[in-house]
Write a protein that holds these residues in place. Structure first.
Motif, PDB file in Angstrom:
ATOM      1  N   LYS A   7       0.986  -1.098  -0.210  1.00 43.82           N
ATOM      2  CA  LYS A   7      -0.344  -0.058   0.455  1.00 43.82           C
ATOM      3  C   LYS A   7       0.965   1.446   0.362  1.00 43.82           C
ATOM      4  N   ASN A   8       2.147   0.834   0.887  1.00 49.07           N
ATOM      5  CA  ASN A   8       2.697   2.377   0.866  1.00 49.07           C
ATOM      6  C   ASN A   8       3.438   2.799  -0.294  1.00 49.07           C
ATOM      7  N   GLN A   9       4.155   1.530  -0.756  1.00 50.86           N
ATOM      8  CA  GLN A   9       5.178   1.178  -2.346  1.00 50.86           C
ATOM      9  C   GLN A   9       4.037   1.876  -2.923  1.00 50.86           C
ATOM     10  N   LEU A  10       2.628   1.745  -3.441  1.00 50.70           N
ATOM     11  CA  LEU A  10       1.165   2.230  -4.280  1.00 50.70           C
ATOM     12  C   LEU A  10       1.221   3.379  -4.318  1.00 50.70           C
ATOM     13  N   ALA A  11       1.382   4.246  -3.270  1.00 49.47           N
ATOM     14  CA  ALA A  11       1.094   5.342  -2.734  1.00 49.47           C
ATOM     15  C   ALA A  11       2.152   6.014  -2.541  1.00 49.47           C
ATOM     16  N   ARG A  16       8.688  16.983  -1.745  1.00 47.69           N
ATOM     17  CA  ARG A  16       9.555  18.773  -1.765  1.00 47.69           C
ATOM     18  C   ARG A  16       9.503  19.355  -0.649  1.00 47.69           C
ATOM     19  N   GLU A  17       8.272  19.691   0.178  1.00 45.85           N
ATOM     20  CA  GLU A  17       8.990  20.177   0.934  1.00 45.85           C
ATOM     21  C   GLU A  17       8.445  19.708   2.357  1.00 45.85           C
ATOM     22  N   PHE A  18       9.446  19.319   3.197  1.00 50.59           N
ATOM     23  CA  PHE A  18       9.153  19.571   4.482  1.00 50.59           C
ATOM     24  C   PHE A  18       8.367  20.328   5.488  1.00 50.59           C
ATOM     25  N   LYS A  19       7.939  19.595   6.334  1.00 49.92           N
ATOM     26  CA  LYS A  19       8.102  20.268   8.043  1.00 49.92           C
ATOM     27  C   LYS A  19       9.383  20.369   8.453  1.00 49.92           C
ATOM     28  N   ALA A  20       9.130  20.961   9.715  1.00 45.71           N
ATOM     29  CA  ALA A  20      10.631  21.575   9.691  1.00 45.71           C
ATOM     30  C   ALA A  20      10.837  20.755  11.004  1.00 45.71           C
ATOM     31  N   GLN A  21      10.680  19.910  11.102  1.00 47.13           N
ATOM     32  CA  GLN A  21      10.230  18.739  12.514  1.00 47.13           C
ATOM     33  C   GLN A  21      11.759  18.448  11.789  1.00 47.13           C
ATOM     34  N   LYS A  22      12.501  17.696  13.103  1.00 46.51           N
ATOM     35  CA  LYS A  22      14.354  17.305  12.283  1.00 46.51           C
ATOM     36  C   LYS A  22      13.208  15.878  11.985  1.00 46.51           C
ATOM     37  N   ILE A  23      14.023  15.029  11.803  1.00 47.83           N
ATOM     38  CA  ILE A  23      13.621  12.980  12.119  1.00 47.83           C
ATOM     39  C   ILE A  23      14.315  12.599  13.654  1.00 47.83           C
ATOM     40  N   GLN A 167       3.238  18.575   2.343  1.00 44.73           N
ATOM     41  CA  GLN A 167       2.506  18.987   0.946  1.00 44.73           C
ATOM     42  C   GLN A 167       1.986  17.655   0.789  1.00 44.73           C
ATOM     43  N   ASN A 168       0.734  18.043  -0.565  1.00 45.83           N
ATOM     44  CA  ASN A 168       0.099  16.171  -0.237  1.00 45.83           C
ATOM     45  C   ASN A 168      -0.272  15.845  -1.722  1.00 45.83           C
ATOM     46  N   PRO A 169       0.515  16.271  -2.670  1.00 45.90           N
ATOM     47  CA  PRO A 169       0.682  15.707  -3.965  1.00 45.90           C
ATOM     48  C   PRO A 169      -0.008  15.141  -4.321  1.00 45.90           C
ATOM     49  N   GLN A 170      -0.691  15.581  -5.804  1.00 47.55           N
ATOM     50  CA  GLN A 170      -1.262  13.910  -6.631  1.00 47.55           C
ATOM     51  C   GLN A 170      -0.480  13.193  -7.070  1.00 47.55           C
ATOM     52  N   LEU A 171      -1.071  12.251  -6.642  1.00 48.42           N
ATOM     53  CA  LEU A 171      -0.361  10.790  -7.342  1.00 48.42           C
ATOM     54  C   LEU A 171      -0.392  10.913  -8.940  1.00 48.42           C
ATOM     55  N   LYS A 172       1.066  10.656  -9.783  1.00 50.13           N
ATOM     56  CA  LYS A 172       1.496  11.209 -10.508  1.00 50.13           C
ATOM     57  C   LYS A 172       0.717  10.107 -11.728  1.00 50.13           C
ATOM     58  N   PRO A 173       0.670  10.204 -12.514  1.00 50.98           N
ATOM     59  CA  PRO A 173       0.361   8.948 -13.445  1.00 50.98           C
ATOM     60  C   PRO A 173       1.113   8.252 -14.027  1.00 50.98           C
ATOM     61  N   ARG A 174       0.971   6.620 -13.862  1.00 52.09           N
ATOM     62  CA  ARG A 174       1.814   6.106 -15.389  1.00 52.09           C
ATOM     63  C   ARG A 174       2.085   5.589 -16.159  1.00 52.09           C
ATOM     64  N   MET A 175       2.249   5.028 -17.410  1.00 49.61           N
ATOM     65  CA  MET A 175       2.095   4.060 -18.516  1.00 49.61           C
ATOM     66  C   MET A 175       2.086   2.916 -17.852  1.00 49.61           C
ATOM     67  N   ARG A 204      -1.915  15.019 -19.131  1.00 45.89           N
ATOM     68  CA  ARG A 204      -2.583  16.698 -19.493  1.00 45.89           C
ATOM     69  C   ARG A 204      -3.991  17.053 -18.129  1.00 45.89           C
ATOM     70  N   THR A 205      -4.481  16.508 -17.095  1.00 44.42           N
ATOM     71  CA  THR A 205      -4.794  16.097 -16.085  1.00 44.42           C
ATOM     72  C   THR A 205      -4.019  16.167 -14.346  1.00 44.42           C
ATOM     73  N   TYR A 206      -3.355  15.955 -14.866  1.00 42.19           N
ATOM     74  CA  TYR A 206      -1.882  16.184 -13.867  1.00 42.19           C
ATOM     75  C   TYR A 206      -1.763  18.043 -13.063  1.00 42.19           C
ATOM     76  N   TYR A 207      -2.181  17.894 -11.714  1.00 36.38           N
ATOM     77  CA  TYR A 207      -1.692  19.204 -11.334  1.00 36.38           C
ATOM     78  C   TYR A 207      -0.488  18.630 -10.900  1.00 36.38           C
ATOM     79  N   ASP A 208       1.118  19.165 -11.159  1.00 36.12           N
ATOM     80  CA  ASP A 208       1.884  19.236 -10.511  1.00 36.12           C
ATOM     81  C   ASP A 208       2.467  20.495  -9.358  1.00 36.12           C
ATOM     82  N   LEU A 209       2.538  20.134  -7.926  1.00 38.09           N
ATOM     83  CA  LEU A 209       2.530  21.318  -7.301  1.00 38.09           C
ATOM     84  C   LEU A 209       3.804  22.073  -7.245  1.00 38.09           C
ATOM     85  N   ARG A 210       4.616  22.041  -8.751  1.00 33.74           N
ATOM     86  CA  ARG A 210       6.469  23.159  -8.555  1.00 33.74           C
ATOM     87  C   ARG A 210       5.245  23.864  -8.718  1.00 33.74           C
TER      88      ARG A 210
END
Length: 251
Positions: A7-11, A16-23, A167-175, A204-210
């Motif tokens: 499930k994690n791999q498929l998601a 590209r943007e992280f919280k200031a919180q340290k690991i 951030q919560n980016p859209q899942l990018k389409p793959r062929m 064409r319907t995918y929105y990149d947060l960049r």
């Protein structure tokens, strides 16, 4: 039946943007233990990781990447080819390991580094962390070698940013995988534009947060755009590999 790992791999999405919180250090230690246990060619463990903690160094690497968000990654790792360590071990045993310079060893190390990075990504995402691969460190591999003080018989492979997602980016389409998985031999298609027509529309319907508010171009147009771009520094990578002490053995 999907387990939590799959499930994690498929998601998987690039963050590209992280919280200031340290690991937490114990979490980082877990990730490094996963790295340590990664499969490695003939057991030689011929790759290493540079953990970049100095902010000025992060800033300089971000400049090479031409991606300012790299400087804000709570954890920035650089995975490297490392034949130096084993060549030194051999030297201390009284053996001058000239074969440490050959392309077989280089690519063993390169593959080890890629496998290790992917393993770390899978582990990080299972813990709720986000990741971003940074192939862009190769925009100027010679400068990266200089900044990280990489000795002979080492070379940067890729970078990895890790942190808690902001951030919560859209899942990018793959062929479709029918265009990428073949039985017994490579399969070709008469008209690839026809084969990827649906995928082109999905992109064409995918929105990149960049680039908020603007959908992406079709995949086929992206292919043309990528092929039309050339980074002169990247064209010199083989020369930098040679400069780092490896024998390309090109005839």
């Amino acid at each position: 039946m999907l387990n939590e790992t799959i499930k994690n791999q498929l998601a998987h999405r690039t963050i590209r943007e992280f919280k200031a919180q340290k690991i937490p250090e114990e979490v980082f230690a877990q990730l490094m233990e996963v790295a340590r246990r990664t499969a490695t060619s003939v057991g030689m463990q011929a790759c290493s990781i540079i953990r970049v903690v100095d902010q000025e160094l992060k800033n300089q690497i971000a400049g090479i990447c031409n991606q300012e968000y790299v400087a804000r990654a709570p954890e920035l790792l650089i995975f490297i080819v490392d034949q130096y360590r084993n060549s030194q071990i051999a030297k201390e045993k009284g053996y001058q390991a000239e074969t440490a310079k050959d392309m077989d060893r280089f690519f063993q190390s390169f593959t080890d580094a890629c496998l290790m990075a992917q393993n770390v990504v899978n582990a990080a995402e299972s813990l709720g962390l986000g990741t971003v691969y940074l192939g862009s460190i190769l925009n100027d591999s010679e400068k990266i070698c200089e900044l990280l003080k990489l000795p002979q018989l080492t070379f940067p492979v890729l970078g990895l940013g890790i942190g808690y997602p902001n951030q919560n980016p859209q899942l990018k389409p793959r062929m479709e995988m029918r265009l990428r998985v073949f039985e017994n031999a490579y399969a070709t298609f008469e008209n690839y534009l026809d084969e990827i027509k649906t995928y082109d529309e999905e992109m064409r319907t995918y929105y990149d947060l960049r680039d908020p508010g603007r959908p992406m171009d079709s995949f086929s147009n992206q292919v043309v755009a990528r092929f039309s771009q050339a980074n002169p520094r990247r064209q010199e990578i083989l020369n930098i590999i040679r400069k780092q002490g490896f024998n390309l053995n090109i005839k």
